[in-house]
Design a protein around this motif. Structure first.
Motif, PDB file in Angstrom:
ATOM      1  N   HIS A   1      12.250 -10.950   9.864  1.00 41.13           N
ATOM      2  CA  HIS A   1      13.373 -11.871  10.012  1.00 41.13           C
ATOM      3  C   HIS A   1      12.966 -12.913  11.047  1.00 41.13           C
ATOM      4  O   HIS A   1      12.726 -12.594  12.208  1.00 41.13           O
ATOM      5  CB  HIS A   1      14.625 -11.115  10.444  1.00 41.13           C
ATOM      6  N   LEU A   2      12.914 -14.159  10.589  1.00 42.09           N
ATOM      7  CA  LEU A   2      12.289 -15.219  11.366  1.00 42.09           C
ATOM      8  C   LEU A   2      13.260 -16.372  11.558  1.00 42.09           C
ATOM      9  O   LEU A   2      13.914 -16.805  10.597  1.00 42.09           O
ATOM     10  CB  LEU A   2      11.039 -15.716  10.629  1.00 42.09           C
ATOM     11  N   ARG A   3      13.363 -16.850  12.778  1.00 43.14           N
ATOM     12  CA  ARG A   3      14.092 -18.092  13.056  1.00 43.14           C
ATOM     13  C   ARG A   3      13.117 -19.088  13.670  1.00 43.14           C
ATOM     14  O   ARG A   3      12.478 -18.808  14.677  1.00 43.14           O
ATOM     15  CB  ARG A   3      15.269 -17.863  13.996  1.00 43.14           C
TER      16      ARG A   3
ATOM     17  N   VAL B   1       9.183 -21.495   1.549  1.00 43.93           N
ATOM     18  CA  VAL B   1      10.445 -21.351   2.273  1.00 43.93           C
ATOM     19  C   VAL B   1      11.100 -22.725   2.418  1.00 43.93           C
ATOM     20  O   VAL B   1      10.564 -23.608   3.086  1.00 43.93           O
ATOM     21  CB  VAL B   1      10.210 -20.715   3.658  1.00 43.93           C
ATOM     22  N   ARG B   2      12.257 -22.884   1.792  1.00 41.93           N
ATOM     23  CA  ARG B   2      12.966 -24.158   1.847  1.00 41.93           C
ATOM     24  C   ARG B   2      14.129 -24.145   2.838  1.00 41.93           C
ATOM     25  O   ARG B   2      14.597 -25.205   3.259  1.00 41.93           O
ATOM     26  CB  ARG B   2      13.471 -24.541   0.456  1.00 41.93           C
ATOM     27  N   ASP B   3      14.642 -22.954   3.173  1.00 43.48           N
ATOM     28  CA  ASP B   3      15.788 -22.865   4.082  1.00 43.48           C
ATOM     29  C   ASP B   3      15.353 -23.111   5.527  1.00 43.48           C
ATOM     30  O   ASP B   3      14.208 -22.858   5.904  1.00 43.48           O
ATOM     31  CB  ASP B   3      16.452 -21.491   3.972  1.00 43.48           C
ATOM     32  N   TRP B   4      16.284 -23.587   6.328  1.00 44.50           N
ATOM     33  CA  TRP B   4      16.046 -23.808   7.760  1.00 44.50           C
ATOM     34  C   TRP B   4      17.331 -23.458   8.514  1.00 44.50           C
ATOM     35  O   TRP B   4      18.411 -23.787   8.063  1.00 44.50           O
ATOM     36  CB  TRP B   4      15.682 -25.273   8.022  1.00 44.50           C
ATOM     37  N   PRO B   5      17.230 -22.792   9.669  1.00 44.52           N
ATOM     38  CA  PRO B   5      16.013 -22.377  10.374  1.00 44.52           C
ATOM     39  C   PRO B   5      15.586 -20.942  10.068  1.00 44.52           C
ATOM     40  O   PRO B   5      14.518 -20.522  10.453  1.00 44.52           O
ATOM     41  CB  PRO B   5      16.438 -22.500  11.838  1.00 44.52           C
ATOM     42  N   ASP B   6      16.455 -20.185   9.375  1.00 45.09           N
ATOM     43  CA  ASP B   6      16.201 -18.757   9.208  1.00 45.09           C
ATOM     44  C   ASP B   6      15.471 -18.469   7.897  1.00 45.09           C
ATOM     45  O   ASP B   6      15.668 -19.155   6.891  1.00 45.09           O
ATOM     46  CB  ASP B   6      17.519 -17.984   9.229  1.00 45.09           C
ATOM     47  N   ALA B   7      14.639 -17.443   7.934  1.00 42.81           N
ATOM     48  CA  ALA B   7      13.912 -17.007   6.747  1.00 42.81           C
ATOM     49  C   ALA B   7      13.683 -15.508   6.842  1.00 42.81           C
ATOM     50  O   ALA B   7      13.566 -14.950   7.937  1.00 42.81           O
ATOM     51  CB  ALA B   7      12.576 -17.730   6.628  1.00 42.81           C
ATOM     52  N   VAL B   8      13.639 -14.861   5.689  1.00 42.62           N
ATOM     53  CA  VAL B   8      13.297 -13.440   5.599  1.00 42.62           C
ATOM     54  C   VAL B   8      12.038 -13.335   4.751  1.00 42.62           C
ATOM     55  O   VAL B   8      12.038 -13.702   3.575  1.00 42.62           O
ATOM     56  CB  VAL B   8      14.443 -12.618   4.977  1.00 42.62           C
ATOM     57  N   LEU B   9      10.964 -12.847   5.364  1.00 38.39           N
ATOM     58  CA  LEU B   9       9.679 -12.726   4.682  1.00 38.39           C
ATOM     59  C   LEU B   9       9.414 -11.259   4.391  1.00 38.39           C
ATOM     60  O   LEU B   9       9.361 -10.438   5.320  1.00 38.39           O
ATOM     61  CB  LEU B   9       8.553 -13.303   5.539  1.00 38.39           C
ATOM     62  N   ALA B  10       9.265 -10.920   3.132  1.00 33.14           N
ATOM     63  CA  ALA B  10       8.996  -9.529   2.732  1.00 33.14           C
ATOM     64  C   ALA B  10       7.500  -9.283   2.802  1.00 33.14           C
ATOM     65  O   ALA B  10       6.732  -9.827   2.002  1.00 33.14           O
ATOM     66  CB  ALA B  10       9.516  -9.271   1.324  1.00 33.14           C
ATOM     67  N   LEU B  11       7.070  -8.474   3.770  1.00 37.06           N
ATOM     68  CA  LEU B  11       5.655  -8.166   3.951  1.00 37.06           C
ATOM     69  C   LEU B  11       5.331  -6.904   3.152  1.00 37.06           C
ATOM     70  O   LEU B  11       5.791  -5.811   3.474  1.00 37.06           O
ATOM     71  CB  LEU B  11       5.331  -7.965   5.433  1.00 37.06           C
ATOM     72  N   LEU B  12       4.539  -7.051   2.113  1.00 37.34           N
ATOM     73  CA  LEU B  12       4.229  -5.935   1.230  1.00 37.34           C
ATOM     74  C   LEU B  12       3.080  -5.105   1.778  1.00 37.34           C
ATOM     75  O   LEU B  12       2.194  -5.627   2.456  1.00 37.34           O
ATOM     76  CB  LEU B  12       3.872  -6.460  -0.161  1.00 37.34           C
ATOM     77  N   CYS B  13       3.076  -3.825   1.471  1.00 37.53           N
ATOM     78  CA  CYS B  13       2.023  -2.931   1.948  1.00 37.53           C
ATOM     79  C   CYS B  13       0.664  -3.418   1.461  1.00 37.53           C
ATOM     80  O   CYS B  13       0.427  -3.510   0.255  1.00 37.53           O
ATOM     81  CB  CYS B  13       2.272  -1.518   1.442  1.00 37.53           C
ATOM     82  N   GLY B  14      -0.218  -3.721   2.397  1.00 38.38           N
ATOM     83  CA  GLY B  14      -1.573  -4.109   2.050  1.00 38.38           C
ATOM     84  C   GLY B  14      -1.696  -5.501   1.478  1.00 38.38           C
ATOM     85  O   GLY B  14      -2.804  -5.960   1.202  1.00 38.38           O
ATOM     86  N   GLY B  15      -0.576  -6.226   1.307  1.00 34.93           N
ATOM     87  CA  GLY B  15      -0.660  -7.537   0.670  1.00 34.93           C
ATOM     88  C   GLY B  15      -0.047  -8.664   1.447  1.00 34.93           C
ATOM     89  O   GLY B  15      -0.134  -9.812   1.056  1.00 34.93           O
ATOM     90  N   GLY B  16       0.605  -8.346   2.555  1.00 32.49           N
ATOM     91  CA  GLY B  16       1.225  -9.389   3.340  1.00 32.49           C
ATOM     92  C   GLY B  16       2.364 -10.050   2.600  1.00 32.49           C
ATOM     93  O   GLY B  16       3.026  -9.459   1.738  1.00 32.49           O
ATOM     94  N   TRP B  17       2.590 -11.294   2.916  1.00 32.42           N
ATOM     95  CA  TRP B  17       3.704 -12.039   2.331  1.00 32.42           C
ATOM     96  C   TRP B  17       3.202 -13.047   1.309  1.00 32.42           C
ATOM     97  O   TRP B  17       3.693 -13.144   0.202  1.00 32.42           O
ATOM     98  CB  TRP B  17       4.472 -12.736   3.463  1.00 32.42           C
ATOM     99  N   HIS B  18       2.214 -13.867   1.666  1.00 31.23           N
ATOM    100  CA  HIS B  18       1.524 -14.753   0.736  1.00 31.23           C
ATOM    101  C   HIS B  18       2.398 -15.921   0.284  1.00 31.23           C
ATOM    102  O   HIS B  18       2.541 -16.180  -0.908  1.00 31.23           O
ATOM    103  CB  HIS B  18       1.011 -13.973  -0.475  1.00 31.23           C
TER     104      HIS B  18
END
Length: 279
Positions: A61-63, A126-143
Motif C-alpha cells: 500500500h503506497l502513497r 498506475v493511473r490513480d494518485w496519490p494512493d496505489a495498491v501493488l500486488a507483489l506476487l511470490c517470486g515475480g514481484g509486481w511488474h
C-alpha cells in the motif's frame, strides 16, 4: 561532475560510475521496523508505504508525495526531431549532471526499449494518485509502471503537443528506472509523453536505467555456470554417439554461450540505503 566510463558493449550503453560513493540524491531508504523501503529525494520522502497481508504474496500500500524532480532538462520540440538521436547517450549525460538522480558508484545500463510484456502499460500502469495498491506476487514481484507525479489528462495542452510527436514518430522516450524489489519501473521523466503515446494507442518508447552487477559478482556466477556446464557435458559424453546426442550437445553449448554473454548485463538488486541518521 566526473563522467562515468562508457563500456564498449554490443547491447546496452553501460556506465561504470566511480567517485560517487552515495547515498545518491534519489534513493530507496530502508525502514527501521521491517516495513517496505521508501523513496527519498535528498531529505524529503516521496513515498509512504506499508505491507498488507502475510507471506511472500503481499500487497504494498503506497502513497506518493509531492516533490519529485525530473533528472532531465525540459525537452524542446526541435530536440525531439533531431534525426538519429541516440537518447541513451543523452539521458546518460543528463543523469550524470543532475542533482536529482539515482546514480552512485557501480555499473549501470541505459537501454532503449520499445516493447513490454502484455499488461505493463495497461492494467499494470498506475493511473490513480496519490494512493496505489501493488500486488507483489511470490517470486515475480509486481511488474508494472509507477508514475511519481499526477498524470495529466489526454487533452491537456502539453499532452496534445506530445500526441502529435507520437503520430509523427518523433516522441522522445520516457525515462524509466528499474527497481528490483518491485520488479517494476518508476517514471523518472516523461509522464506527459507516456500519456500522449497511450492516448494514440501505442506503448511509449522508453529509455530504461538499471543497476548492473559488479565484475567480481558476475564472474563468480560465470564460474558456477561453467562448472555446471562441464558436469552436464561430461554426463552427455557417456551416452552413445548419435544424431540425438549431437543435437543435445549443440543445444547445451548454445545455452551455455547465451548464459555467459548475458551475465554482465543482468539487472542487479536496487540498493536500500540506511536512514540519514543511521548512515
Amino acid at each position: 561532475m566526473e563522467r562515468a566510463v562508457r563500456e564498449a558493449t554490443p547491447g546496452p550503453l553501460v556506465l561504470d560510475v566511480r567517485g560517487r560513493p552515495g547515498p545518491p540524491p534519489l534513493r530507496f531508504v530502508r525502514a527501521r521496523d521491517g516495513g517496505p523501503p521508501t523513496l527519498h529525494l535528498g531529505d524529503r520522502p516521496l513515498t509512504r508505504a506499508r505491507w498488507h497481508g502475510d507471506g511472500c504474496c503481499r500487497e504494498l500500500h503506497l502513497r506518493r508525495l509531492p516533490g519529485h524532480r525530473s533528472p532531465l532538462p525540459p525537452l524542446r520540440a526541435a530536440s525531439m526531431r533531431t534525426p538519429e538521436a541516440d537518447w541513451r547517450h543523452r539521458c546518460a549525460r543528463w543523469l550524470e549532471d543532475t542533482p536529482h538522480g539515482p546514480l552512485h558508484d557501480g555499473r549501470w545500463s541505459v537501454t532503449a526499449r520499445a516493447s513490454f510484456a502484455p499488461g505493463i502499460w495497461t492494467e499494470d500502469f498506475v493511473r490513480d494518485w496519490p494512493d496505489a495498491v501493488l500486488a507483489l506476487l511470490c517470486g515475480g514481484g509486481w511488474h508494472g509502471v509507477l508514475p511519481l507525479r499526477p498524470l495529466s489528462p489526454p487533452g491537456a495542452p502539453r499532452v496534445k503537443a506530445y500526441r502529435k510527436h507520437a503520430r509523427d514518430g518523433t516522441l522522445a522516450p520516457v525515462l524509466l528506472w528499474w527497481v528490483s524489489f518491485l520488479d517494476g519501473w518508476l517514471i523518472l521523466d516523461g509522464h506527459d509523453r507516456a500519456v500522449a503515446a497511450l492516448a494514440e494507442g501505442a506503448e511509449p518508447p522508453c529509455t530504461v536505467l538499471a543497476r548492473l552487477p559488479e565484475e567480481a559478482q558476475w564472474r563468480r556466477t560465470a564460474d558456477a555456470v561453467a562448472e555446471g556446464h562441464a558436469e552436464r557435458m561430461s554426463r552427455l559424453s557417456e551416452r552413445p554417439a548419435g544424431p540425438g546426442t549431437e543435437r543435445q550437445r549443440a543445444a547445451l553449448e548454445r545455452g551455455y554461450a547465451d548464459a555467459l554473454a548475458g551475465l554482465p548485463y543482468d539487472e542487479a538488486p536496487t540498493p536500500l540505503w540506511p536512514p540519514a541518521d543511521d548512515a
